[in-house]
Write a protein that holds these residues in place. Structure first.
Motif: not given
Length: 709
Positions: A376-382
Motif C-alpha cells: 500500500k506504500c507506493h510513494r516510497i522514494t528512498s
C-alpha cells in the motif's frame, strides 16, 4: 445444260489453261534468281552486329578503366587533402603545445616565485615573532608605539546591522550564547533577540545543564521556540512536562532520554499539536504513546522510533486511529526487532504516504516484511537497510511498484547482480546507490547500471569482486556524464585501464575514493589529473608518488593519502604550491614527512580545517608552532603516535582547535613501520595486535568517517 452455263464453263476452263501455260512460260523464259544474295545479306548483318558487340565490350572496359582512374585520382586528391589537413593540424597543435608549455611554465614560475615570496615573508614574520618574544622578557616600548596602540579604535559589534548580528550569533551553541550574554549589557541585549531562540539545542550542554535552567528558559521563550533538542539529556519528568509550554513547537528530539515516559509524552502531545518532526529513538515508550500520536499529532511528517523495543504490532495498529498519521513522510524503525510481518502490514494501512524509509540493525527483517509494507506504500522514494542480512534480490522485485530515487544497503551477502537488473528496468530516475560491502556483486552489476541517466552518487566500497571490465562497461553508458560522487574503496582488482576511461568520460566528477586500490600506479593518477572538476580525492593505501596529481588539481579541497609510506616532503611542497585551497588533509602513516614540509604547508594553506598527521614520527613541537601561526582556521587535529611532539606542546594546541587526538606512543604494527620509520619484517608484521591498538584504530576510523560525513 443451258447455253449460259456452257459459256461460263468454257470461259473458266480457257482462263485456267491460260494461267497454267503462263506460269510455265515465265519459269522457262525468266532466268532464276541468285541464291547467294540472302546469305550475303545475312552475313553482312551478322558482321555489323559482331562489330557492335565488340565496340560495346571495348567501351565498357574503357569506361570501367576511366571510372577507376577517376576514383583513384579522387582518392589521391582526398588523401593529399587529408595529409595537408594533418600537417596543418600538426603545425597548429605544435604551436598550441609550445604556447601551452610556455604558459604552463610561466604559471609555474609565477607560482614558484609567489611561493618563495610568501615563504620568505612567512619566515620573516616568524623571526619577528621570535624577536618579539625575546623583547617581551625585557620590554622596551617606544613612545610612537604607545601612541599607535592608543590610537587603535575599539570595535563594538553592537554597531553592526541587526541582520549581521543575527547571522553571527546563529552559529553559536547554547553554551557560547550564555557566555556571550555575560560579557556586558550590550552583548546581553544582542543574545536576547527573539530570532536566536527559535531553536534551542540542550544536547550540547547535557552534562552541565540543570533542570531549573531548562524550565526557566522554556518559560521565557515559549512563544518563540519552534525546535527543541533534548538528545541524551537526563531530565526529571517535571522538566520534560515543561515542553508543553511551547505551543508553537514544530520539531522535538527526545532521543536517548532515559527518563522519557508515556506520561511525559501525554502532556507534550496534548499541548503541542503542531509538531512536524518527532524523534523518540532509544526511549522507553510503549503502546500508550503510539495511541497518542494519531490522536494529537495530525500533521506529523517525520517520525523516528529507532531502537524503541517496548511497543508491539498492536501499537503500530493504533496509528490508524482517529485522523491517523496519514501525512507521515519519513519513518525510522531501526533496531525494532519486535516488529513482525503483521506489524509492517499495520504500518502500510496507517501510513500509506511514506516516502523515506530507514530500517537499520534489523536482523529479523525479511523480504516478506518489505512486501507487506509496499503493498500500500507506493510513494516510497528512498530506502536504507543497513544491517539487514536476510534481505535478498526479491526485495527489489517487491519495490518495483515504487519510484525509488535512493537505496542504501550495507553488509549484505544475499544481494547479487540480479537486483541491478531490477534497478535498470524499474527505477530509471534513481540518483543515489549505496551498496557497501556486498560481496555478491560483480562486474555484471556495473554493466546493468550503465543506461541510468540520473545517477549522481555510486558507492560500491568493499565490493571486492568488481574490476576494470565492469567499471569500463559502466562508464560507456550515459551515466558517466552525470556521476558526481564515486566510491570504490577496497575494490582491489581495479587498475590503470579503468582510470583511463574514468578520465575520458567523467568530466563532472567531484568526489572520488580509491582507498586501498593497490594495483593503481602513477599512470592511473596521471589520468585522474585530467578530471579538473575533482574537489575531494582519497588515495590512501595506494602506491602513488610525491607529485602524482597536485599540479592538475588547483581546486582540490579534500585529500587523503594516508598510509602511503613512500611519500615524502615533496608532496607537501607540491600541495603548498598548487593546492592552497585545501580544507582537509590526511597524511597519517607517512613516516617521511618532516617539520620543513609542514612549515611550507602552514605558510600557504591557510584554510585547513582538518589535519591528520598520526604516525608522522619525524614531526616535532616546531610543527605545532608553525600551524598555530599559519592555520588559524584549524578545527580538528589528529596526531596519534607522534613521539617527538611533547605533551606540553599538545596541551597548548587545545586552546586553538575544537577536537584533538594525541598520543606519544610508538606506531602500532598495522602501520607497517617501527618508531624509526623502518619497514617491519614479516615476523614483526604478523605479530598479533594488542586490544588497545585495535580499539584505538576503530575509534580513529569512525571519527574520520564522521568528519567526512
Amino acid at each position: 445444260v443451258t447455253p449460259e452455263l456452257m459459256i461460263k464453263a468454257c470461259t473458266f476452263y480457257a482462263g485456267r489453261l491460260l494461267k497454267t501455260h503462263f506460269y510455265t512460260w515465265r519459269e522457262r523464259t525468266i532466268p532464276p534468281i541468285n541464291e547467294d544474295d540472302p546469305l550475303a545479306e545475312k552475313m553482312e548483318k551478322a558482321a555489323e552486329y559482331y562489330n557492335f558487340r565488340l565496340q560495346r565490350y571495348v567501351f565498357r572496359h574503357w569506361h570501367s578503366y576511366v571510372k577507376a582512374q577517376k576514383e583513384q585520382l579522387k582518392n589521391k586528391l582526398l588523401r593529399i587533402q587529408q595529409m595537408f589537413q594533418c600537417c596543418k593540424l600538426i603545425i597548429i597543435l605544435n604551436k598550441w603545445r609550445d604556447k601551452a608549455r610556455y604558459k604552463n611554465k610561466k604559471r609555474e614560475n609565477e607560482l614558484m616565485l609567489k611561493h618563495e615570496l610568501q615563504l620568505r615573508k612567512w619566515r620573516s614574520k616568524l623571526k619577528l615573532k621570535v624577536s618579539a618574544k625575546e623583547e617581551s622578557i625585557c620590554p622596551k616600548q617606544d613612545i610612537s608605539e604607545v601612541f599607535l596602540v592608543d590610537e587603535i579604535p575599539a570595535f563594538d559589534i553592537s554597531q553592526l546591522p541587526k541582520r549581521a548580528i543575527l547571522q553571527i550569533f546563529s552559529y553559536l551553541s547554547l553554551r557560547d550564547m550564555i557566555l556571550c550574554g555575560q560579557v556586558n549589557r550590550s552583548w546581553l541585549s544582542m543574545t536576547q533577540m527573539n530570532s536566536l531562540w527559535t531553536g534551542i539545542d540542550f544536547s550540547t550542554v547535557k552534562n552541565i545543564i540543570t533542570d531549573k535552567y531548562v524550565v526557566s528558559t522554556l518559560q521565557r521563550w515559549r512563544l518563540n521556540v519552534l525546535r527543541l533538542n533534548f538528545c541524551g539529556c537526563v531530565l526529571r519528568m517535571k522538566t520534560l512536562r515543561s515542553v508543553s509550554l511551547c505551543r508553537n513547537l514544530q520539531e522535538l528530539n527526545v532521543s536517548d532520554c532515559p527518563t522519557l515516559t508515556d506520561e511525559s509524552m501525554r502532556f507534550i502531545s496534548e499541548s503541542c499539536p503542531g509538531v512536524l518532526y518527532l524523534n523518540l529513538s532509544n526511549t522507553a515508550i510503549t503502546n500508550r504513546t503510539m495511541r497518542l500520536l494519531p490522536r494529537y499529532f495530525h500533521n506529523l511528517q517525520n517520525l523516528s522510533l529507532a531502537y524503541c523495543r517496548k511497543f508491539t504490532d498492536k501499537g503500530l495498529q493504533y496509528l490508524n486511529l482517529g485522523n491517523g498519521c496519514h501525512k507521515l513522510i519519513y519513518l525510522d524503525l531501526s533496531g525494532c526487532t519486535q516488529i513482525s510481518v503483521q506489524g509492517f502490514r499495520n504500518i502500510a494501512n496507517s501510513c500509506s504516504g511514506i516516502m523515506h524509509l530507514t530500517i537499520n540493525d534489523m536482523p529479523t527483517l525479511t523480504d516478506n516484511c518489505v512486501k507487506a509494507l509496499v503493498e500500500k506504500c507506493h510513494r516510497i522514494t528512498s530506502v536504507v537497510f543497513i544491517g539487514a542480512p536476510h534481505i535478498s534480490d526479491y526485495t527489489f522485485k517487491a519495490l518495483s511498484t515504487c519510484d525509488l530515487r535512493k537505496i542504501r544497503f550495507e553488509g549484505n551477502k544475499r544481494i547479487t547482480d540480479a537486483c541491478f537488473e531490477f534497478i535498470d528496468k524499474n527505477y530509471p530516475n534513481i540518483s543515489h546507490i549505496y551498496m557497501v560491502d556486498c560481496k555478491g556483486l560483480t562486474d555484471g552489476s556495473l554493466k546493468s547500471l550503465s543506461p541510468l541517466k540520473q545517477l549522481t552518487v555510486l558507492n560500491l566500497a568493499n565490493c571486492v569482486r568488481i574490476g576494470d571490465m565492469g567499471l569500463i562497461q559502466f562508464l560507456d553508458g550515459p551515466v558517466s556524464t552525470k556521476i558526481r560522487e564515486l566510491n570504490l574503496s577496497n575494490c582491489i582488482h581495479l587498475g590503470d585501464a579503468s582510470m583511463a576511461k574514468l578520465s575520458e568520460r567523467c568530466s563532472n566528477l567531484n568526489y572520488l575514493s580509491l582507498r586501498n586500490c593497490e594495483h593503481l600506479t602513477d599512470l592511473a593518477i596521471e589520468y585522474i589529473v585530467n578530471i579538473f572538476s575533482l574537489v575531494s580525492v582519497d588515495l590512501s593505501g595506494t602506491d602513488i608518488s610525491n607529485e602524482a596529481f597536485c599540479k592538475g588539481s588547483m581546486i582540490l579541497e579534500h585529500l587523503d593519502v594516508s598510509y602511503c609510506p613512500q611519500l615524502s616532503d615533496e608532496i607537501i611542497k607540491a600541495l603548498a604550491i598548487y593546492c592552497i585551497n585545501l580544507t582537509s588533509l590526511s597524511i597519517a602513516g607517512c613516516p617521511k614527512i618532516s617539520d620543513s614540509a609542514m612549515e611550507i604547508l602552514s605558510a600557504k594553506c591557510h584554510y585547513l580545517h582538518i589535519l591528520d598527521i598520526s604516525g608522522c614520527i619525524l614531526l616535532t613541537d616546531k610543527m605545532l608552532e608553525d600551524i598555530q601561526m599559519g592555520c588559524k582556521q584549524l578545527r580538528i587535529l589528529k596526531m596519534q603516535y607522534c613521539r617527538l611532539i611533547s605533551k606540553e606542546a599538545a596541551k597548548k594546541m587545545l586552546s586553538m582547535v575544537q577536537q584533538q587526538e594525541y598520543s606519544a606512543a610508538d606506531p602500532p604494527h598495522w602501520f607497517g613501520y617501527d618508531f624509526e620509520g623502518k619497514p617491519l619484517t614479516e615476523e614483526q608484521d604478523i605479530k598479533p595486535l594488542k586490544d588497545s591498538e585495535l580499539t584505538l584504530n576503530e575509534s580513529t576510523y569512525s571519527s574520520e568517517e564522521e568528519v567526512a560525513a
